[in-house]
Design a protein around this motif. Structure first.
Motif, PDB file in Angstrom:
ATOM      1  N   PHE A  15      40.359  21.677  37.729  1.00 35.30           N
ATOM      2  CA  PHE A  15      39.941  21.500  39.107  1.00 35.30           C
ATOM      3  C   PHE A  15      41.062  20.760  39.854  1.00 35.30           C
ATOM      4  N   SER A  16      41.555  21.335  40.927  1.00 33.32           N
ATOM      5  CA  SER A  16      42.675  20.755  41.679  1.00 33.32           C
ATOM      6  C   SER A  16      43.902  20.555  40.791  1.00 33.32           C
ATOM      7  N   PRO A  17      44.414  21.626  40.178  1.00 40.75           N
ATOM      8  CA  PRO A  17      45.630  21.501  39.362  1.00 40.75           C
ATOM      9  C   PRO A  17      46.831  21.297  40.279  1.00 40.75           C
ATOM     10  N   SER A  18      47.983  21.031  39.715  1.00 39.39           N
ATOM     11  CA  SER A  18      49.182  20.895  40.545  1.00 39.39           C
ATOM     12  C   SER A  18      50.434  21.001  39.690  1.00 39.39           C
ATOM     13  N   TYR A  19      51.515  21.348  40.366  1.00 38.69           N
ATOM     14  CA  TYR A  19      52.806  21.352  39.693  1.00 38.69           C
ATOM     15  C   TYR A  19      53.895  20.990  40.693  1.00 38.69           C
ATOM     16  N   ARG A  20      54.604  19.908  40.399  1.00 39.25           N
ATOM     17  CA  ARG A  20      55.695  19.477  41.262  1.00 39.25           C
ATOM     18  C   ARG A  20      56.895  19.045  40.409  1.00 39.25           C
TER      19      ARG A  20
ATOM     20  N   ILE B 140      46.306  30.418  25.854  1.00 35.75           N
ATOM     21  CA  ILE B 140      44.842  30.462  25.839  1.00 35.75           C
ATOM     22  C   ILE B 140      44.335  30.767  27.247  1.00 35.75           C
ATOM     23  N   PRO B 141      43.085  31.195  27.396  1.00 33.50           N
ATOM     24  CA  PRO B 141      42.541  31.472  28.737  1.00 33.50           C
ATOM     25  C   PRO B 141      42.515  30.214  29.606  1.00 33.50           C
ATOM     26  N   TRP B 142      42.925  30.390  30.869  1.00 36.70           N
ATOM     27  CA  TRP B 142      42.905  29.292  31.848  1.00 36.70           C
ATOM     28  C   TRP B 142      42.132  29.728  33.086  1.00 36.70           C
ATOM     29  N   MET B 143      41.416  28.768  33.665  1.00 32.85           N
ATOM     30  CA  MET B 143      40.801  28.957  34.977  1.00 32.85           C
ATOM     31  C   MET B 143      41.209  27.796  35.866  1.00 32.85           C
ATOM     32  N   THR B 144      41.686  28.091  37.075  1.00 29.34           N
ATOM     33  CA  THR B 144      42.050  27.046  38.026  1.00 29.34           C
ATOM     34  C   THR B 144      41.157  27.159  39.256  1.00 29.34           C
ATOM     35  N   LEU B 145      40.754  26.013  39.794  1.00 33.12           N
ATOM     36  CA  LEU B 145      39.921  25.975  40.991  1.00 33.12           C
ATOM     37  C   LEU B 145      40.529  24.997  41.984  1.00 33.12           C
ATOM     38  N   THR B 146      40.590  25.411  43.244  1.00 34.40           N
ATOM     39  CA  THR B 146      41.071  24.539  44.300  1.00 34.40           C
ATOM     40  C   THR B 146      40.354  24.931  45.594  1.00 34.40           C
ATOM     41  N   GLY B 147      40.776  24.359  46.725  1.00 32.19           N
ATOM     42  CA  GLY B 147      40.161  24.665  48.009  1.00 32.19           C
ATOM     43  C   GLY B 147      41.214  24.798  49.082  1.00 32.19           C
ATOM     44  N   THR B 148      40.866  25.404  50.182  1.00 32.20           N
ATOM     45  CA  THR B 148      41.839  25.616  51.257  1.00 32.20           C
ATOM     46  C   THR B 148      42.227  24.313  51.958  1.00 32.20           C
ATOM     47  N   LYS B 149      41.483  23.232  51.675  1.00 32.21           N
ATOM     48  CA  LYS B 149      41.818  21.918  52.242  1.00 32.21           C
ATOM     49  C   LYS B 149      42.009  20.873  51.140  1.00 32.21           C
TER      50      LYS B 149
ATOM     51  N   GLU C  23      49.424  24.492  48.340  1.00 33.62           N
ATOM     52  CA  GLU C  23      50.435  25.362  47.736  1.00 33.62           C
ATOM     53  C   GLU C  23      50.860  24.823  46.372  1.00 33.62           C
ATOM     54  N   ASP C  24      50.991  23.495  46.236  1.00 31.39           N
ATOM     55  CA  ASP C  24      51.324  22.896  44.938  1.00 31.39           C
ATOM     56  C   ASP C  24      50.263  23.250  43.898  1.00 31.39           C
ATOM     57  N   ARG C  25      49.028  23.306  44.319  1.00 34.94           N
ATOM     58  CA  ARG C  25      47.925  23.587  43.391  1.00 34.94           C
ATOM     59  C   ARG C  25      47.900  25.066  42.986  1.00 34.94           C
ATOM     60  N   ARG C  26      48.224  25.931  43.913  1.00 36.06           N
ATOM     61  CA  ARG C  26      48.154  27.359  43.638  1.00 36.06           C
ATOM     62  C   ARG C  26      49.369  27.861  42.841  1.00 36.06           C
ATOM     63  N   LYS C  27      50.396  27.061  42.762  1.00 37.14           N
ATOM     64  CA  LYS C  27      51.582  27.431  41.976  1.00 37.14           C
ATOM     65  C   LYS C  27      51.231  27.632  40.503  1.00 37.14           C
ATOM     66  N   VAL C  28      50.238  26.902  40.026  1.00 29.91           N
ATOM     67  CA  VAL C  28      49.905  26.935  38.604  1.00 29.91           C
ATOM     68  C   VAL C  28      49.444  28.325  38.181  1.00 29.91           C
ATOM     69  N   TYR C  29      48.461  28.868  38.887  1.00 39.27           N
ATOM     70  CA  TYR C  29      47.958  30.199  38.521  1.00 39.27           C
ATOM     71  C   TYR C  29      49.076  31.235  38.588  1.00 39.27           C
ATOM     72  N   ARG C  30      49.885  31.180  39.623  1.00 43.79           N
ATOM     73  CA  ARG C  30      50.947  32.165  39.808  1.00 43.79           C
ATOM     74  C   ARG C  30      51.996  32.105  38.711  1.00 43.79           C
ATOM     75  N   ALA C  31      52.166  30.942  38.106  1.00 46.85           N
ATOM     76  CA  ALA C  31      53.197  30.767  37.079  1.00 46.85           C
ATOM     77  C   ALA C  31      52.700  31.110  35.678  1.00 46.85           C
ATOM     78  N   LEU C  32      51.394  31.296  35.524  1.00 43.12           N
ATOM     79  CA  LEU C  32      50.846  31.600  34.198  1.00 43.12           C
ATOM     80  C   LEU C  32      51.305  32.978  33.727  1.00 43.12           C
ATOM     81  N   PRO C  33      51.510  33.146  32.431  1.00 41.73           N
ATOM     82  CA  PRO C  33      51.978  34.440  31.916  1.00 41.73           C
ATOM     83  C   PRO C  33      50.925  35.536  32.056  1.00 41.73           C
ATOM     84  N   ASP C  34      51.370  36.773  32.123  1.00 45.87           N
ATOM     85  CA  ASP C  34      50.457  37.909  32.234  1.00 45.87           C
ATOM     86  C   ASP C  34      49.786  38.238  30.905  1.00 45.87           C
TER      87      ASP C  34
END
Length: 337
Positions: free
Chosen positions: A204-209, A223-232, A243-254
């Motif tokens: 919940f509210s992951p991040s990568y900086r 392993i399976p990952w689920m990320t949750l965040t909000g528009t605010k 954007e920092d929070r959404r970077k995590v899902y985008r960087a996960l392997p296919d």
């Protein structure tokens, strides 16, 4: 004529199985609660003997005789084992042992004993490398202790925990903790703190900086990952953006099963259940049910191996539960991948 009859019979059987499968998915409901009487959580403090470090725990047990999968939960900066109890209550009702950890050095003691004007500074200071490493080691220490209690015929948790089915979760700093023990590669140490006992993770509210390339940091998650965040979902403590929070899902392997939910209008506090502050926008009452639904279905899919739960996550039932403004995406690799 005989061939046409055989084809007709085959199609009829396929249709019958399809209807049964569809009916089973319709019956699956991640928000459904059992009739079992809720048990009071057990509060206990364990000690990591190697580090001489106390780790307070709050444990929600399901009302069942057989061993249950376990989910560990790591609180955010300045939090405690008492936070996010709505998750513990629901997940345990669904058949999980839910263990809330409290991390000394980055828990509520950081701000409770400090003058109000100095609290933000104290919180920022607590988000340091040493406290992050302490959190990673807390997770493995707790898993070791749970295994010991589970094997001890005299302990109240004897044979209550299925140590082969372990999930890891956390909010904010607890999400960072979850990332570090669930497959993220870290500068200088790589995957040293990844605990192979963890089979699935929810952040919940992951991040990568970090300084490492995102693909390098998350490319070895297996392993399976689920990320949750909000528009605010922003943080004033370390200026973390959505954007920092959404970077995590985008960087996960296919190569892994991965899920991301972005709740429309959700702030950082949307994932907690603490008191709402005067002057701040009220939580959307529909956010918690949506959070509980997708995370429960995720745990049911990967810890209970419930195929109907997996189909629910990827089907119309899940999307119909969410708001039209919520952003929901999943990626499930095919077997050939």
């Amino acid at each position: 004529m005989m061939k046409l009859l055989q084809i007709s019979l085959f199609l009829s059987v396929c249709l019958l199985f399809s209807e049964r499968s569809s009916a089973q998915i319709e019956k699956y409901n991640p928000l459904e609660k059992s009739d079992s009487r809720a048990q009071q959580p057990v509060e206990i403090t364990m000690q990591d003997q190697k580090r001489k470090r106390d780790i307070p725990l709050r444990i929600f047990l399901p009302d069942q005789m057989q061993a249950a999968p376990v989910i560990l939960f790591s609180h955010g900066l300045g939090g405690s084992r008492d936070g996010c109890s709505y998750l513990g209550k629901h997940w345990s009702n669904r058949g999980y042992v839910v263990v809330f950890l409290q991390h000394a050095g980055s828990d509520e003691a950081v701000w409770k004993t400090v003058d109000r004007r100095e609290r933000l500074k104290a919180l920022r200071t607590a988000a340091n490398v040493q406290n992050t490493l302490d959190r990673y080691q807390d997770v493995s220490a707790v898993l070791n202790q749970l295994a010991s209690w589970n094997a001890d015929a005299k302990h109240q948790f004897h044979k209550k925990i299925d140590m082969q089915r372990i999930g890891m979760s956390g909010h904010s700093y607890g999400a960072v903790t979850t990332q570090g023990v669930s497959g993220q590669s870290l500068p200088l140490v790589g995957k040293r703190y990844t605990d192979p006992r963890i089979k699935a993770a929810v952040m919940f509210s992951p991040s990568y900086r970090g300084r490492l390339d995102r693909k390098q940091s998350f490319g070895q998650v297996s392993i399976p990952w689920m990320t949750l965040t909000g528009t605010k979902d922003k943080s004033v403590i370390n200026d973390t953006t959505v954007e920092d929070r959404r970077k995590v899902y985008r960087a996960l392997p296919d190569s892994i099963d991965k899920y991301e939910l972005v709740l429309s209008g959700a702030q950082h506090s949307a994932f907690t259940d603490g008191p709402e502050r005067l002057g701040k926008p009220r939580r959307n009452p529909q956010h918690h049910p949506r959070i509980l639904a997708v995370t429960t279905a995720f745990w049911d899919t990967y810890l209970h191996q419930n195929r109907d739960a997996g189909k629910w996550l990827q089907g119309k039932q899940c999307r119909e539960l969410l708001d039209s403004e919520d952003q929901w995406q999943t990626q499930i690799p095919t077997k050939s991948e």
